[in-house]
Design an enzyme around this catalytic site. Structure first.
Site, PDB file in Angstrom:
ATOM      1  CB  SER A 142      37.219  34.511  47.884  1.00  0.00           C
ATOM      2  OG  SER A 142      36.733  35.086  46.703  1.00  0.00           O
TER       3      SER A 142
ATOM      4  CE  LYS B  29      39.958  40.687  48.265  1.00  0.00           C
ATOM      5  NZ  LYS B  29      39.872  41.765  47.271  1.00  0.00           N
TER       6      LYS B  29
ATOM      7  CG  ASP C  50      40.199  37.683  45.329  1.00  0.00           C
ATOM      8  OD1 ASP C  50      41.299  37.763  44.758  1.00  0.00           O
ATOM      9  OD2 ASP C  50      39.410  38.636  45.413  1.00  0.00           O
TER      10      ASP C  50
ATOM     11  N   PRO D 219      29.871  42.688  53.489  1.00  0.00           N
ATOM     12  CG  PRO D 219      30.061  44.988  53.151  1.00  0.00           C
ATOM     13  CD  PRO D 219      30.621  43.860  53.951  1.00  0.00           C
TER      14      PRO D 219
HETATM   15  O1  C5P Z   1      37.838  33.990  40.024  1.00  0.00           O
HETATM   16  P1  C5P Z   1      36.594  34.756  40.317  1.00  0.00           P
HETATM   17  O2  C5P Z   1      35.346  33.960  40.081  1.00  0.00           O
HETATM   18  O3  C5P Z   1      36.622  35.442  41.636  1.00  0.00           O
HETATM   19  O4  C5P Z   1      36.540  35.948  39.262  1.00  0.00           O
HETATM   20  C1  C5P Z   1      35.374  36.610  38.877  1.00  0.00           C
HETATM   21  C2  C5P Z   1      35.568  37.207  37.493  1.00  0.00           C
HETATM   22  O5  C5P Z   1      36.514  38.278  37.544  1.00  0.00           O
HETATM   23  C3  C5P Z   1      36.156  36.233  36.490  1.00  0.00           C
HETATM   24  O6  C5P Z   1      35.139  35.532  35.825  1.00  0.00           O
HETATM   25  C4  C5P Z   1      36.910  37.129  35.545  1.00  0.00           C
HETATM   26  O7  C5P Z   1      36.024  37.684  34.611  1.00  0.00           O
HETATM   27  C5  C5P Z   1      37.393  38.252  36.432  1.00  0.00           C
HETATM   28  N1  C5P Z   1      38.781  38.070  36.898  1.00  0.00           N
HETATM   29  C6  C5P Z   1      39.825  38.267  36.027  1.00  0.00           C
HETATM   30  N2  C5P Z   1      41.118  38.080  36.472  1.00  0.00           N
HETATM   31  C7  C5P Z   1      41.358  37.737  37.761  1.00  0.00           C
HETATM   32  C8  C5P Z   1      40.305  37.548  38.663  1.00  0.00           C
HETATM   33  C9  C5P Z   1      39.022  37.722  38.207  1.00  0.00           C
HETATM   34  O8  C5P Z   1      39.627  38.590  34.864  1.00  0.00           O
HETATM   35  N3  C5P Z   1      42.633  37.587  38.161  1.00  0.00           N
END
Ligand code: C5P
Length: 327
Positions: A126, A14, A159, A117
């Site tokens: 995701s 994406k 995501d 990547p």
């Molecule tokens: O949800 P995901 O594991 O992809 O997110 C990785 C990190 O990015 C989270 O641990 C958080 O620190 C940050 N994040 C965030 N707000 C979001 C998405 C991600 O703070 N909406």
């Protein structure tokens, strides 16, 4: 009819055409408003269940791929040694979540052909996780509906839910609230040719969000303003270039100077509308019909070195779901 034994699913990358981080939430995540579109470019995930062919050791011997953990209900092999194939991989996390929700007991071997990547802000992990949920649901007789799949996907990663839609969406909350983009606006994005490119370094998403929080509150775009900008673009007839925005750029660019240097050069030299995607480090440029693609690619390789990732692709043309091949 008995459910299929092997399912192969395309797992797209994406880009965030518009990404406004609007504030920090009490759970530590950030609220965002983003226009996200899947690309024609991506990974391929195969899920195989039942039969003797599931012996992971034989698979490795035949295919020259990495050895999965023995004995687990779910295992994963991947053609890219950079990709972890242990429980930290979102494919296996998604599979565990699926098993927890449905009581699915069969062993499944996932095989991932990796092209997106790692650490690029293109949503590879995701997308793979959501592909795993869709594949298991298909193998298990499609017991879960869209709402249940979306809830599972949101639990695996912010995501993930967007990849349940085949087309451009507006993403809100921490990523779990997904609204398909209005049809007339989606038509202005679909099929649009883009060049995606990434230097050899990656950016940690968690790090990027920590940095934007450190610059708060000035670093956030107020949610009202984010919604106003998207609504105005959706209601009008402006080109996709007018939508591009990403307020994670200043924090990431402050450390990874090679990114703004190249994007500014591409704007000046080729007039290209270009942005970083998500938390980076991948960037993208919208290519006009008459673009000198080879010259642009040469300029990117000149700036970031011959080993950097460069891919010409397009915003996914049609609703890409369902996107299975069942054997
Ligand atoms: O949800 P995901 O594991 O992809 O997110 C990785 C990190 O990015 C989270 O641990 C958080 O620190 C940050 N994040 C965030 N707000 C979001 C998405 C991600 O703070 N909406």
């Amino acid at each position: 009819m008995s459910p299929p034994r092997t399912v192969t699913i395309f797992s797209p990358a994406k880009i965030n055409l518009f990404l406004a981080v609007t504030g920090r939430r009490s759970d530590g995540y950030h609220d965002l408003v983003s226009v996200v579109a899947p690309l024609d470019f991506g990974d391929v995930l195969t899920a195989e269940t039942g039969g003797d062919g599931l012996e992971a050791r034989n698979w490795k011997a035949e295919r020259g791929e990495r050895r999965p953990e023995d004995g687990a209900q779910f295992s994963l092999v991947c053609d890219n040694s950079e990709v972890p194939v242990d429980g930290s991989n979102l494919v296996l996390k998604a599979a565990e979540a699926f098993a927890g929700a449905t009581g699915w007991k069969k062993r499944v071997l996932f095989r991932l052909t990796k092209r997106i990547p790692v650490g690029s802000g293109m949503g590879g992990g995701s997308s793979n996780a959501t592909a795993a949920l869709l594949a298991l649901n298909e193998l298990g007789g499609a017991n879960l509906g869209r709402v249940e799949l979306a809830a599972l996907a949101a639990g695996v990663g912010s995501d993930c839910p967007l990849f349940l839609e085949g087309g451009p969406v507006i993403m809100r909350g921490r990523g779990e609230r997904i609204e398909p983009l209005h049809e007339a606006a989606a038509r202005r994005l679909r099929g649009r040719v883009v060049l995606v490119f990434k230097p050899s370094i990656g950016v940690s998403t968690a790090w990027a969000y920590e940095r934007i929080a450190a610059g708060a509150p000035q670093s956030y775009l107020p949610v009202v303003e984010a919604e106003r900008r998207i609504a105005s673009w959706v209601a009008g007839d402006a080109d996709a270039a007018e939508l591009l925005f990403n307020n994670l750029e200043p924090v990431v660019f402050g450390k990874f100077l090679a990114l703004p240097v190249l994007l500014n050069f591409l704007r000046r030299r080729f007039g290209l509308a270009s942005r970083m995607s998500g938390s980076g480090s991948a960037c993208f440029a919208l290519l006009p019909d008459e673009a000198h693609v080879q010259e642009i690619i040469a300029a990117i390789r000149e700036a970031w070195g011959p080993a950097c990732f460069v891919q010409t692709t397009a915003i996914a043309q049609r609703d890409a779901t369902p996107r299975f091949t069942a054997l």
